[in-house]
Design a protein around this motif. Structure first.
Motif, mmCIF file in Angstrom:
data_model
loop_
_atom_site.group_PDB
_atom_site.id
_atom_site.type_symbol
_atom_site.label_atom_id
_atom_site.label_comp_id
_atom_site.label_asym_id
_atom_site.label_seq_id
_atom_site.Cartn_x
_atom_site.Cartn_y
_atom_site.Cartn_z
ATOM 1 N N PRO A 30 8.039 22.966 10.736
ATOM 2 C CA PRO A 30 6.842 22.288 10.235
ATOM 3 C C PRO A 30 7.062 20.780 10.135
ATOM 4 C CG PRO A 30 8.047 23.210 8.399
ATOM 5 C CD PRO A 30 8.849 23.524 9.641
ATOM 6 N N VAL A 31 5.993 20.060 9.755
ATOM 7 C CA VAL A 31 6.065 18.602 9.651
ATOM 8 C C VAL A 31 5.445 18.130 8.335
ATOM 9 C CG1 VAL A 31 5.888 18.305 12.153
ATOM 10 C CG2 VAL A 31 3.824 18.199 10.755
ATOM 11 N N ILE A 32 5.889 16.965 7.895
ATOM 12 C CA ILE A 32 5.209 16.227 6.837
ATOM 13 C C ILE A 32 4.737 14.924 7.471
ATOM 14 C CG2 ILE A 32 5.472 14.988 4.656
ATOM 15 C CD1 ILE A 32 7.309 17.143 3.706
ATOM 16 N N TYR A 33 3.434 14.802 7.659
ATOM 17 C CA TYR A 33 2.886 13.649 8.358
ATOM 18 C C TYR A 33 3.074 12.373 7.540
ATOM 19 C CZ TYR A 33 -0.382 10.555 10.765
ATOM 20 O OH TYR A 33 -0.944 9.502 11.438
ATOM 21 N N HIS A 34 3.659 11.372 8.200
ATOM 22 C CA HIS A 34 3.877 10.084 7.570
ATOM 23 C C HIS A 34 2.810 9.116 8.079
ATOM 24 C CE1 HIS A 34 5.991 7.467 5.046
ATOM 25 N NE2 HIS A 34 6.835 6.931 5.899
ATOM 26 N N HIS A 35 2.662 7.993 7.398
ATOM 27 C CA HIS A 35 1.553 7.090 7.706
ATOM 28 C C HIS A 35 1.863 5.727 7.095
ATOM 29 C CE1 HIS A 35 0.441 7.669 3.531
ATOM 30 N NE2 HIS A 35 0.590 8.968 3.732
ATOM 31 N N ASP A 36 0.869 4.868 7.047
ATOM 32 C CA ASP A 36 1.066 3.511 6.532
ATOM 33 C C ASP A 36 0.089 3.184 5.408
ATOM 34 O OD1 ASP A 36 -1.166 3.605 8.103
ATOM 35 O OD2 ASP A 36 -0.785 1.738 9.162
ATOM 36 N N MET A 37 -0.344 4.194 4.654
ATOM 37 C CA MET A 37 -1.414 3.984 3.688
ATOM 38 C C MET A 37 -0.930 3.581 2.302
ATOM 39 S SD MET A 37 -4.435 6.705 4.723
ATOM 40 C CE MET A 37 -3.506 8.131 5.303
ATOM 41 N N PHE A 38 0.315 3.108 2.169
ATOM 42 C CA PHE A 38 0.787 2.544 0.907
ATOM 43 C C PHE A 38 1.740 1.380 1.132
ATOM 44 C CE2 PHE A 38 3.557 6.089 2.069
ATOM 45 C CZ PHE A 38 4.783 5.459 2.130
ATOM 46 N N GLN A 39 2.287 1.228 2.346
ATOM 47 C CA GLN A 39 3.404 0.320 2.572
ATOM 48 C C GLN A 39 3.078 -1.160 2.409
ATOM 49 O OE1 GLN A 39 4.449 2.063 6.473
ATOM 50 N NE2 GLN A 39 6.500 2.118 5.661
ATOM 51 N N THR A 40 1.910 -1.573 2.851
ATOM 52 C CA THR A 40 1.600 -3.008 2.841
ATOM 53 C C THR A 40 0.873 -3.452 1.579
ATOM 54 O OG1 THR A 40 -0.346 -2.490 4.211
ATOM 55 C CG2 THR A 40 1.629 -3.267 5.346
ATOM 56 N N GLY A 41 0.617 -2.538 0.671
ATOM 57 C CA GLY A 41 0.059 -2.890 -0.623
ATOM 58 C C GLY A 41 -1.453 -3.019 -0.629
ATOM 59 N N GLY A 80 6.603 -4.146 -2.541
ATOM 60 C CA GLY A 80 5.171 -4.399 -2.528
ATOM 61 C C GLY A 80 4.323 -3.196 -2.172
ATOM 62 N N PHE A 81 4.906 -2.000 -2.255
ATOM 63 C CA PHE A 81 4.151 -0.782 -1.976
ATOM 64 C C PHE A 81 3.065 -0.583 -3.034
ATOM 65 C CE2 PHE A 81 8.178 1.353 -0.007
ATOM 66 C CZ PHE A 81 8.050 0.558 1.120
ATOM 67 N N ALA A 82 2.005 0.108 -2.650
ATOM 68 C CA ALA A 82 0.910 0.389 -3.584
ATOM 69 C C ALA A 82 1.423 1.158 -4.798
ATOM 70 C CB ALA A 82 -0.182 1.184 -2.880
ATOM 71 N N ASP A 83 1.067 0.684 -5.979
ATOM 72 C CA ASP A 83 1.380 1.301 -7.266
ATOM 73 C C ASP A 83 2.835 1.156 -7.688
ATOM 74 O OD1 ASP A 83 -1.293 2.291 -7.619
ATOM 75 O OD2 ASP A 83 -0.816 3.903 -6.218
ATOM 76 N N GLY A 84 3.627 0.395 -6.945
ATOM 77 C CA GLY A 84 5.016 0.206 -7.332
ATOM 78 C C GLY A 84 5.146 -0.687 -8.562
ATOM 79 N N PRO A 129 -5.828 2.267 1.654
ATOM 80 C CA PRO A 129 -7.116 2.564 1.030
ATOM 81 C C PRO A 129 -7.226 1.900 -0.341
ATOM 82 C CG PRO A 129 -6.077 4.572 1.861
ATOM 83 C CD PRO A 129 -5.047 3.495 1.936
ATOM 84 N N PRO A 130 -8.406 1.484 -0.733
ATOM 85 C CA PRO A 130 -8.574 0.882 -2.069
ATOM 86 C C PRO A 130 -8.099 1.789 -3.200
ATOM 87 C CG PRO A 130 -10.527 0.500 -0.737
ATOM 88 C CD PRO A 130 -9.659 1.442 0.047
ATOM 89 N N SER A 131 -8.158 3.090 -2.973
ATOM 90 C CA SER A 131 -7.706 4.051 -3.990
ATOM 91 C C SER A 131 -6.193 4.133 -4.072
ATOM 92 C CB SER A 131 -8.257 5.442 -3.673
ATOM 93 O OG SER A 131 -7.698 5.927 -2.454
ATOM 94 N N GLY A 132 -5.495 3.711 -3.022
ATOM 95 C CA GLY A 132 -4.044 3.898 -2.964
ATOM 96 C C GLY A 132 -3.635 5.319 -2.643
ATOM 97 N N ILE A 133 -4.597 6.178 -2.393
ATOM 98 C CA ILE A 133 -4.358 7.597 -2.074
ATOM 99 C C ILE A 133 -4.482 7.781 -0.567
ATOM 100 C CG2 ILE A 133 -5.221 9.954 -2.437
ATOM 101 C CD1 ILE A 133 -6.307 8.945 -5.159
ATOM 102 N N PRO A 134 -3.605 8.539 0.067
ATOM 103 C CA PRO A 134 -3.675 8.723 1.529
ATOM 104 C C PRO A 134 -4.871 9.575 1.946
ATOM 105 C CG PRO A 134 -1.931 10.092 0.625
ATOM 106 C CD PRO A 134 -2.411 9.215 -0.501
ATOM 107 N N ASP A 135 -6.024 8.996 1.849
ATOM 108 C CA ASP A 135 -7.278 9.662 2.167
ATOM 109 C C ASP A 135 -7.313 10.019 3.650
ATOM 110 O OD1 ASP A 135 -9.902 10.425 2.611
ATOM 111 O OD2 ASP A 135 -10.778 8.733 1.514
ATOM 112 N N PRO A 136 -7.424 11.299 3.991
ATOM 113 C CA PRO A 136 -7.445 11.685 5.412
ATOM 114 C C PRO A 136 -8.576 11.041 6.201
ATOM 115 C CG PRO A 136 -7.059 13.605 4.033
ATOM 116 C CD PRO A 136 -7.422 12.483 3.116
#
Length: 329
Positions: free
Chosen positions: A285-296, A91-95, A303-310
């Motif tokens: 270095p790091v690659i910052y992870h988040h929750d901006m696609f997981q719950t759909g 159920g991820f965004a854009d899957g 975000p409504p765009s499905g893009i990890p908007d900062p």
């Protein structure tokens, strides 16, 4: 001067090659434990954008994509981590079932590969790198599995397609280590200079020695439980010391649903800021992870765009504003 060196035919060939992205440039390379991009030291600071290939808004046209990439750069992000397989049913965004660079025989999906190439071109113009996770454990666990021959064919063919794009790295798996040596060698047979890594498993799994010796750099998913802001830095420092190559905190502790590896208890932006700071002190270095696609789509985290908007989430914005201050700290 060699006869014919400046002939019309030679000049046409030279012009054609010079129009290829990355031609005549150093691209991304490794010197010791550091990254360099076009012969300049490169601080590998990233963000998870797993659905980048499959997000319609991001790929609408070059101008829109460029605006998003510039916005990432504004917040210190110069690497986007994208996935080749986005075909799981979580159920991820854009899957979707066809959201993959490959079919089950290892043949490439030309339409998706073209979008990936456009992303790599846009990233190059903005001094950015694309880290491409070729295959995903999530798909494997849902029995979306290629044969060994299929994985090798997909990796080998894609390596050929992407040879001109020198600002792109291959990460063999997200959180898995099946067939790593075979896939690594298939890529290197086509493109010996391509940087290849792997994410070997879930949080805190740091990879087996045979694979860590083989890979060009390391991208483990560090510990997320407890005082991860201390433990992750210790894990990375140890790997860097032992293997003498770059080590990236590839998917560190984060906000998100518990169902997909999110925190089991309370968390704050400062947890991740301190985590990043401590990781930086190890030289990693790091690659910052988040929750901006997981719950759909339609959920408060996405975000409504499905893009990890900062700027979508006040929580994430605090962390990314800190990421932007790498040079200060």
């Amino acid at each position: 001067m060699i006869k014919g060196l400046l002939s019309p035919t030679f000049l046409i060939i030279l012009f054609a090659f010079s129009a290829v992205p990355g031609f005549g440039q150093g691209g991304l390379e490794i010197r010791g434990t550091e990254f360099y991009l076009d012969n300049e030291r490169f601080v590998y600071n990233g963000i998870s954008f797993f659905n980048a290939i499959y997000n319609p808004g991001f790929n609408e046209n070059d101008s829109i994509r460029d605006r998003w990439l510039k916005k990432f750069r504004k917040y210190g992000v110069n690497v986007i981590r994208v996935w080749g397989q986005w075909d799981n049913e979580r159920g991820f965004a854009d899957g979707c079932s066809t959201c993959s660079l490959y079919d089950m025989d290892g043949n490439l999906n030309g339409r998706h590969v073209t979008k990936l190439k456009n992303i790599a071109k846009g990233a190059e113009l903005n001094g950015m790198v694309v880290e491409l996770a070729l295959f995903s454990r999530e798909s494997w666990e849902e029995n979306i599995r290629l044969s060994l021959e299929g994985y090798v064919k997909a990796a080998r063919t894609l390596a050929g397609e992407l040879r001109p794009y020198r600002n792109l790295t291959f990460q063999i798996w997200n959180e898995f280590d099946m067939h790593v040596p075979e896939i690594y060698r298939a890529i290197k047979a086509i493109d010996p200079q391509r940087l290849v890594t792997n994410s070997p498993g879930y949080a805190g799994i740091l990879g087996e020695k045979e694979h860590n010796d083989l890979l060009d750099f390391l991208t483990p998913h560090t510990t997320r439980d407890g005082d991860h802001w201390n433990r992750a830095a210790e894990e990375l420092a140890s790997l860097r010391q032992v293997y003498k190559k770059p080590v990236v905190d590839d998917e560190p502790a984060r906000t998100g649903t518990i169902k997909y590896g999110g925190p089991k208890g309370e968390n704050h932006p400062h947890d991740f800021i301190i985590h990043i700071y401590n990781v930086w002190q190890t030289g990693c270095p790091v690659i910052y992870h988040h929750d901006m696609f997981q719950t759909g789509y339609g959920t408060t985290a996405v975000p409504p765009s499905g893009i990890p908007d900062p700027e979508f989430s006040g929580f994430h914005k605090q962390v990314l504003e800190f990421l932007r201050l790498y040079g200060r700290y």
